[in-house]
Write a protein that holds these residues in place. Sequence first.
Motif, PDB file in Angstrom:
ATOM      1  N   TRP A  57       6.854   4.275  -1.307  1.00  0.00           N
ATOM      2  CA  TRP A  57       5.754   3.569  -2.776  1.00  0.00           C
ATOM      3  C   TRP A  57       4.722   4.706  -2.756  1.00  0.00           C
ATOM      4  N   LEU A  58       4.319   5.304  -3.769  1.00  0.00           N
ATOM      5  CA  LEU A  58       3.783   5.962  -4.612  1.00  0.00           C
ATOM      6  C   LEU A  58       2.190   4.973  -4.656  1.00  0.00           C
ATOM      7  N   VAL A  59       1.218   5.277  -3.614  1.00  0.00           N
ATOM      8  CA  VAL A  59       0.021   4.244  -3.397  1.00  0.00           C
ATOM      9  C   VAL A  59      -0.945   5.093  -3.944  1.00  0.00           C
ATOM     10  N   VAL A  60      -1.902   4.473  -4.769  1.00  0.00           N
ATOM     11  CA  VAL A  60      -3.451   4.911  -5.084  1.00  0.00           C
ATOM     12  C   VAL A  60      -4.799   3.504  -4.604  1.00  0.00           C
ATOM     13  N   VAL A  61      -5.699   4.470  -4.245  1.00  0.00           N
ATOM     14  CA  VAL A  61      -6.694   3.636  -3.969  1.00  0.00           C
ATOM     15  C   VAL A  61      -7.569   4.415  -5.067  1.00  0.00           C
ATOM     16  N   PRO A  62      -8.298   3.395  -5.791  1.00  0.00           N
ATOM     17  CA  PRO A  62      -9.241   3.185  -6.725  1.00  0.00           C
ATOM     18  C   PRO A  62     -10.629   2.880  -6.156  1.00  0.00           C
ATOM     19  N   TRP A 101      -2.860   5.746 -13.757  1.00  0.00           N
ATOM     20  CA  TRP A 101      -2.492   6.559 -12.814  1.00  0.00           C
ATOM     21  C   TRP A 101      -1.078   6.672 -12.735  1.00  0.00           C
ATOM     22  N   LEU A 102      -0.544   5.368 -12.371  1.00  0.00           N
ATOM     23  CA  LEU A 102       0.749   5.690 -11.812  1.00  0.00           C
ATOM     24  C   LEU A 102       1.539   5.087 -13.610  1.00  0.00           C
ATOM     25  N   ALA A 103       0.673   5.626 -13.505  1.00  0.00           N
ATOM     26  CA  ALA A 103       1.474   5.180 -15.540  1.00  0.00           C
ATOM     27  C   ALA A 103       2.337   6.722 -16.329  1.00  0.00           C
ATOM     28  N   ARG A 104       0.922   7.665 -15.480  1.00  0.00           N
ATOM     29  CA  ARG A 104       1.121   8.738 -15.770  1.00  0.00           C
ATOM     30  C   ARG A 104       2.190   9.458 -14.808  1.00  0.00           C
ATOM     31  N   HIS A 105       2.538   8.484 -13.820  1.00  0.00           N
ATOM     32  CA  HIS A 105       3.945   9.028 -12.994  1.00  0.00           C
ATOM     33  C   HIS A 105       5.091   8.466 -13.413  1.00  0.00           C
ATOM     34  N   GLY A 106       4.894   8.352 -14.295  1.00  0.00           N
ATOM     35  CA  GLY A 106       6.296   7.669 -14.661  1.00  0.00           C
ATOM     36  C   GLY A 106       6.469   5.960 -13.900  1.00  0.00           C
ATOM     37  N   LEU A 107       5.556   5.219 -14.024  1.00  0.00           N
ATOM     38  CA  LEU A 107       6.009   3.693 -13.291  1.00  0.00           C
ATOM     39  C   LEU A 107       5.184   2.945 -14.909  1.00  0.00           C
ATOM     40  N   THR A 108       6.468   1.763 -15.046  1.00  0.00           N
ATOM     41  CA  THR A 108       6.089   0.672 -15.679  1.00  0.00           C
ATOM     42  C   THR A 108       5.476  -0.734 -14.910  1.00  0.00           C
ATOM     43  N   ALA A 109       4.735  -1.194 -15.876  1.00  0.00           N
ATOM     44  CA  ALA A 109       4.358  -2.172 -15.452  1.00  0.00           C
ATOM     45  C   ALA A 109       4.625  -3.176 -14.049  1.00  0.00           C
ATOM     46  N   ASP A 110       6.522  -3.037 -14.517  1.00  0.00           N
ATOM     47  CA  ASP A 110       7.087  -4.432 -14.090  1.00  0.00           C
ATOM     48  C   ASP A 110       7.252  -3.690 -12.543  1.00  0.00           C
ATOM     49  N   ARG A 111       6.951  -2.314 -11.989  1.00  0.00           N
ATOM     50  CA  ARG A 111       7.145  -1.726 -10.489  1.00  0.00           C
ATOM     51  C   ARG A 111       5.680  -1.126  -9.587  1.00  0.00           C
ATOM     52  N   ILE A 112       4.489  -1.647 -10.857  1.00  0.00           N
ATOM     53  CA  ILE A 112       3.558  -1.970  -9.879  1.00  0.00           C
ATOM     54  C   ILE A 112       2.716  -3.049  -9.223  1.00  0.00           C
ATOM     55  N   GLY A 113       2.532  -2.906  -8.123  1.00  0.00           N
ATOM     56  CA  GLY A 113       1.373  -4.226  -7.122  1.00  0.00           C
ATOM     57  C   GLY A 113       0.741  -3.703  -7.406  1.00  0.00           C
ATOM     58  N   VAL A 114      -0.161  -4.777  -6.664  1.00  0.00           N
ATOM     59  CA  VAL A 114      -1.846  -4.772  -5.820  1.00  0.00           C
ATOM     60  C   VAL A 114      -2.015  -5.120  -4.759  1.00  0.00           C
ATOM     61  N   ILE A 115      -2.344  -4.616  -3.638  1.00  0.00           N
ATOM     62  CA  ILE A 115      -2.347  -5.354  -1.980  1.00  0.00           C
ATOM     63  C   ILE A 115      -4.278  -5.057  -2.503  1.00  0.00           C
ATOM     64  N   GLY A 116      -4.703  -6.290  -1.461  1.00  0.00           N
ATOM     65  CA  GLY A 116      -5.844  -5.690  -1.284  1.00  0.00           C
ATOM     66  C   GLY A 116      -6.931  -6.349   0.016  1.00  0.00           C
TER      67      GLY A 116
END
Length: 224
Positions: A57-62, A101-116
């Motif tokens: 996964w490409l992972v980003v932490v705001p 940021w993830l969209a800039r890396h070519g990922l559409t919303a349906d391929r993005i998740g969030v975990i906290g």
Amino acid sequence: MAQTRTEDFRLDDGRALRLSYAEPDGVTRGGLVVLHEARGITDAVTGIVTGLAAEGWLVVVPHLYPGAEGSAEVGHAEAADKVSELSGDSALAATDIAFAWLARHGLTADRIGVIGFELGGAVALVVAAGRDIGAAVTVSGGGILEPLSHGLPALVEVAGELRVPWLGLYRDDSGDGISPEQVEKLREAASTAKIATDVVRYHFDTGASEAWQRALNWFDAHLR
């Protein structure tokens, strides 16, 4: 092992935020936004980030906390002050920038998740009730009956509004400070949402690895 990096990311409309991220070595399966605990980006959070990146996964932490230090790890007393200043709007705004940021890396919303986790787990549910992405996972998210801050809703108040598949993971020994009764009330509220939801209680000593796998399976099932 994937390495974490930090950058100040700015959108064309002027919005900016500090982000930490880790990239997979091979093909990217999708993107995950990790929402940190009250003490910020601790070693435990960093370990989770690199572990997810190792899974592809490409992972980003705001950085949910403003200021020059962003969400660098702090002690419990300072964390309480930071949480008290956090609002649902600011948390959503920070998460939106991470999505961009993830969209800039070519990922559409349906391929993005969030975990906290902990505080981030509560925010993950708020995000899942307010944004259209692929899936969400909450781990030990507090603030179920009473909000964690004046600017955040109680989770039972928004669980019925979930818009994306949501999984809640909670310890069954109340070691996270959350009682079984609270978890059951959250389960009931989430069950009224018009989307797939599940709440699982697990043994911290013997079931943590199973809980981790459940989270991975949830994203595998819903992020396409």
